[in-house]
Scaffold this active site. Sequence first.
Site, PDB file in Angstrom:
ATOM      1  N   ARG A 270     -20.561 -30.963   7.856  1.00 19.99           N
ATOM      2  CA  ARG A 270     -18.886 -30.665   8.607  1.00 19.99           C
ATOM      3  C   ARG A 270     -19.068 -29.433   9.346  1.00 19.99           C
ATOM      4  O   ARG A 270     -19.087 -28.953  10.474  1.00 19.99           O
ATOM      5  CB  ARG A 270     -17.873 -30.236   7.649  1.00 19.99           C
ATOM      6  CG  ARG A 270     -17.590 -31.834   7.643  1.00 19.99           C
ATOM      7  CD  ARG A 270     -15.653 -32.318   7.253  1.00 19.99           C
ATOM      8  NE  ARG A 270     -15.090 -33.520   7.172  1.00 19.99           N
ATOM      9  CZ  ARG A 270     -14.154 -33.525   7.021  1.00 19.99           C
ATOM     10  NH1 ARG A 270     -13.056 -32.503   6.159  1.00 19.99           N
ATOM     11  NH2 ARG A 270     -13.115 -34.739   7.358  1.00 19.99           N
TER      12      ARG A 270
ATOM     13  N   LYS B 146      -6.702 -53.982   3.583  1.00 20.80           N
ATOM     14  CA  LYS B 146      -5.528 -54.280   3.249  1.00 20.80           C
ATOM     15  C   LYS B 146      -4.630 -54.709   5.499  1.00 20.80           C
ATOM     16  O   LYS B 146      -4.827 -53.529   5.446  1.00 20.80           O
ATOM     17  CB  LYS B 146      -4.559 -52.963   2.649  1.00 20.80           C
ATOM     18  CG  LYS B 146      -4.522 -53.580   1.250  1.00 20.80           C
ATOM     19  CD  LYS B 146      -3.592 -52.874   0.659  1.00 20.80           C
ATOM     20  CE  LYS B 146      -3.813 -52.893  -0.869  1.00 20.80           C
ATOM     21  NZ  LYS B 146      -3.428 -51.584  -1.819  1.00 20.80           N
TER      22      LYS B 146
ATOM     23  N   GLY C  67     -12.300 -43.416   7.565  1.00 18.93           N
ATOM     24  CA  GLY C  67     -12.120 -44.659   6.024  1.00 18.93           C
ATOM     25  C   GLY C  67     -13.551 -44.867   5.603  1.00 18.93           C
ATOM     26  O   GLY C  67     -14.825 -43.961   5.290  1.00 18.93           O
TER      27      GLY C  67
ATOM     28  N   GLY D 281      -8.459 -40.066   9.238  1.00 19.94           N
ATOM     29  CA  GLY D 281      -6.968 -39.888   9.875  1.00 19.94           C
ATOM     30  C   GLY D 281      -6.505 -39.531  11.094  1.00 19.94           C
ATOM     31  O   GLY D 281      -6.390 -40.366  11.936  1.00 19.94           O
TER      32      GLY D 281
END
Length: 398
Positions: A36, A197, A354, A377
């Site tokens: 990063r 999910k 993710g 996110g």
Amino acid sequence: MSWKTLDDMALDGRRVLVRVDINVPVQDGRVTDPTRIERVAPTVRDILARGGRPVLLAHFDRPKGRRVPEMSLAPLKPALEAAFGVPVRVAPDPVGPGAEAAAEALPAGEVLLLENTRFEPGEEANDPDLARGFARLGDVYCNDAFSAAHRAHASTEGVAHLLPACAGRLMEAELGALERALGDPERPVIAVVGGAKVSTKLTLLCNLVERVDMLVIGGGMANTFLYAAGFDVGRSLAERDMAATARDVAARAAETGCEILLPRDVVVAEALEPGAAHETCRMEDCPEDRMILDAGPDSIAHIRQALERARTLIWNGPLGAFEVPPFDAATTACARHAAELTRDGRLVSVAGGGDTVSALNHAGVAEDFSYVSTAGGAFLEWMEGKTLPGVAALRAAA
């Protein structure tokens, strides 16, 4: 673009308040993965080359408005200097008289790192007074932290309204890639969405069936859709209580003309273990005492054919339990085919969120995609069609 970039700003002799995401892993006081930091280096070096004086705003971990010594940014100084190639000064506070004095005294050719913005209780509350305090530290505001742009914080949203504001190079690249993928893409557009999910990606799926031409669903999510379609998924991970929702998504896809691709054959095993005994079977033959852990070769061929038809790809999540070989076959094969099409100039490929980066690194193709986002996110919320406060603030300033 509807926002300004560094190219639109006069920087010579000016303090440039740069919001960066350098929330990197640290062990024993040393940065263990500087990725990063390296990704914001082009912005910092560009500002320095044009005579600007970079003042870095950044968060680290979740101190919740308290000063937590273990969450200080000070240990990042050596890694920052290695990436930027110039001396980095560290201010003991993120805001206030000490920070203002340090910013004012910053000489040309050096960088100032302010202390963890989340030490301030007003940061996550987007406190206007704190935003004004940040604004006193710079003459220009540059947001280079797309990964934090989905948060309306004082350092990402509030201060952007108080100074001439622009996007940094990383933010510019991220927004440009996402615009190419979902804003005005070359069609057909295919999305690959995997993960455990349906419930965590319902908003994403509902948005994508309105905007893409083909939707590949993999991982545990695919099991839920297969169960909803009447297949026996054995002991597989599946949200059986989401069956009606899955059918609603499928029905909406049919209305919009979005083709949904589900596994035709699957790899099953008794346990999720490395090298576990496994077999491949058609979906209609899934044993009731086995777990579906990956898509089979017929499914892989089907996805590869869909990728051949596409011109734009958006990828989020793996197609199987890629962390545990041999259940990484579908993810690896399809990722490598997408990379090949990208290298040949036949596909614009954007991936992120993710486990996606890990899956593409596992396949050895992360460098071959058109763009791979590490934003997590923020990437997901953009794909869900949500307004990101940090981006909206830049558009308002343009």
